[in-house]
Write a protein that holds these residues in place. Structure first.
Motif, mmCIF file in Angstrom:
data_model
loop_
_atom_site.group_PDB
_atom_site.id
_atom_site.type_symbol
_atom_site.label_atom_id
_atom_site.label_comp_id
_atom_site.label_asym_id
_atom_site.label_seq_id
_atom_site.Cartn_x
_atom_site.Cartn_y
_atom_site.Cartn_z
ATOM 1 N N MET A 1 -3.703 3.511 -6.345
ATOM 2 C CA MET A 1 -4.170 2.972 -5.080
ATOM 3 C C MET A 1 -4.751 4.078 -4.193
ATOM 4 N N ASN A 2 -4.260 5.290 -4.356
ATOM 5 C CA ASN A 2 -4.792 6.387 -3.540
ATOM 6 C C ASN A 2 -6.270 6.620 -3.784
ATOM 7 N N ALA A 3 -6.736 6.380 -5.010
ATOM 8 C CA ALA A 3 -8.141 6.622 -5.341
ATOM 9 C C ALA A 3 -9.065 5.510 -4.863
ATOM 10 N N MET A 4 -8.512 4.337 -4.574
ATOM 11 C CA MET A 4 -9.338 3.197 -4.158
ATOM 12 C C MET A 4 -9.837 3.374 -2.727
ATOM 13 N N PRO A 5 -11.055 2.876 -2.423
ATOM 14 C CA PRO A 5 -11.488 2.883 -1.024
ATOM 15 C C PRO A 5 -10.673 1.862 -0.230
ATOM 16 N N ARG A 14 -7.430 6.654 14.808
ATOM 17 C CA ARG A 14 -8.605 7.481 14.551
ATOM 18 C C ARG A 14 -8.498 8.161 13.180
ATOM 19 N N ASP A 15 -7.323 8.659 12.845
ATOM 20 C CA ASP A 15 -7.118 9.362 11.580
ATOM 21 C C ASP A 15 -6.018 8.645 10.802
ATOM 22 N N PRO A 16 -6.390 7.913 9.739
ATOM 23 C CA PRO A 16 -5.382 7.147 9.004
ATOM 24 C C PRO A 16 -4.445 8.023 8.179
ATOM 25 N N GLY A 17 -4.870 9.230 7.838
ATOM 26 C CA GLY A 17 -4.012 10.124 7.085
ATOM 27 C C GLY A 17 -3.767 9.694 5.644
ATOM 28 N N TRP A 18 -4.615 8.840 5.097
ATOM 29 C CA TRP A 18 -4.462 8.374 3.722
ATOM 30 C C TRP A 18 -5.800 8.552 3.019
ATOM 31 N N ALA A 19 -5.790 9.134 1.832
ATOM 32 C CA ALA A 19 -7.018 9.435 1.098
ATOM 33 C C ALA A 19 -7.897 8.204 0.926
ATOM 34 N N ASN A 20 -9.206 8.414 1.029
ATOM 35 C CA ASN A 20 -10.203 7.357 0.820
ATOM 36 C C ASN A 20 -10.052 6.185 1.784
ATOM 37 N N THR A 21 -9.621 6.466 2.997
ATOM 38 C CA THR A 21 -9.427 5.419 3.997
ATOM 39 C C THR A 21 -10.420 5.603 5.135
ATOM 40 N N THR A 22 -11.096 4.507 5.489
ATOM 41 C CA THR A 22 -12.050 4.493 6.592
ATOM 42 C C THR A 22 -11.507 3.579 7.678
#
Length: 112
Positions: A1-5, A14-22
């Protein structure tokens, strides 16, 4: 799940702190339209009735997966609220689970 957008709708984050998160915080419906147009992958809404209501009103929901549990509560939050226009749906799948939950998949018919 970390690799998924992943996309998070928020007015304050402002900053979700999770990889690939907009973080989506501007014109939400325009952002979702852009995301849908840019990808053929499914976009799934998890855990936000308010967000889902906004997307339904904007005609941005293509499919509903509704789970029917063998339990009657008598009250609770409504998914389809008063004042929402009708939706023309087609049942595309029903899957029973061992516990008796039915997973019903409905596609929205194209408007026009």
């Amino acid at each position: 799940m970390n690799a998924m957008p992943k996309y998070v709708a928020s007015r304050t984050l402002r900053d979700p702190g999770w990889a690939n998160t907009t973080v989506l915080n501007a014109d939400l419906t325009a952002e979702i339209r852009r995301i849908k147009a840019a990808s053929e992958e499914e976009t799934v809404v998890l855990g936000s009735g308010g967000l889902l209501g906004t997307l339904m009103e904007a005609g941005l929901v293509d499919e509903y997966r509704l789970l029917v549990f063998p339990l009657i509560l008598g009250r609770g939050k409504r998914l389809f609220t008063d004042g929402m226009g009708p939706r023309d749906l087609t049942l595309t799948a029903t899957e029973p689970t061992p516990s008796g939950v039915l997973i019903n998949t409905y596609r929205c018919r194209a408007e026009g």
